[in-house]
Scaffold this active site. Sequence first.
Site, short mmCIF file in Angstrom:
data_model
loop_
_atom_site.label_atom_id
_atom_site.label_comp_id
_atom_site.label_asym_id
_atom_site.label_seq_id
_atom_site.Cartn_x
_atom_site.Cartn_y
_atom_site.Cartn_z
N CYS A 147 0.83 -1.21 0.00
CA CYS A 147 0.00 0.00 0.00
C CYS A 147 0.86 1.26 0.00
O CYS A 147 0.57 2.24 -0.67
CB CYS A 147 -0.91 0.01 1.23
C1 BEZ Z 1 1.06 -4.96 2.16
O1 BEZ Z 1 0.48 -3.98 1.74
O2 BEZ Z 1 2.15 -5.29 1.71
C2 BEZ Z 1 0.47 -5.75 3.26
C3 BEZ Z 1 -0.87 -5.60 3.53
C4 BEZ Z 1 -1.42 -6.33 4.56
C5 BEZ Z 1 -0.65 -7.19 5.29
C6 BEZ Z 1 0.68 -7.33 5.02
C7 BEZ Z 1 1.25 -6.60 3.98
#
Ligand code: BEZ
Length: 180
Positions: free
Chosen positions: A55
């Site tokens: 994200c």
């Molecule tokens: C990520 O955006 O990489 C992510 C999202 C949720 C849990 C772990 C990683």
Amino acid sequence: MTVRKVPDVTFRTRVRDESIEGPNPYRWQDKTTADYFGGKRVVLFSLPGAFTPTCSTYQLPDFEKLYDEFKAQGIDEIYCISVNDTFVMNAWGKAQGLKNVKLIPDGSGEFTRKIGMLVAKDNLGFGMRSWRYAAVIDNGIVERWFEEEGFSDNCQTDPYGVSAPQNILANLKAGEAVAA
Ligand code: BEZ
């Protein structure tokens, strides 16, 4: 796809107010679904958590960079929503240096639950969070829907592609019908 109206929710936000003295010049401000979505054509994207790697490294910065291209496609606003409280979302926006994308704190998960995208992420110690999805929403009505595959609780993977800004932009440019 069934035409969906976004759920009516009140979001609890903290906004800067220069009239407040001291080191923390912020006050509470309620914002409703109508405030965010009324009379506008917007892109909404939702993700599992502020500050998480995909994200923070790809999805949010790429939407930020491509903002003008979305505007050229008739999009008035780009909103990022997450099941995080307003303090976390504000801190994330500041850390990202956001100028274009606006963050919506769905701290209680009410919007996410009512739109049908709330999933458990207890496997990560996250509790209830949002499945990754995005939508083009015109005056509160879902016009195009982009949902990552495999909607499920405690998913071991984190699919990311359908809800990427590049895909949504390509879809808008192609003038395709709804991607359900
Ligand atoms: C990520 O955006 O990489 C992510 C999202 C949720 C849990 C772990 C990683």
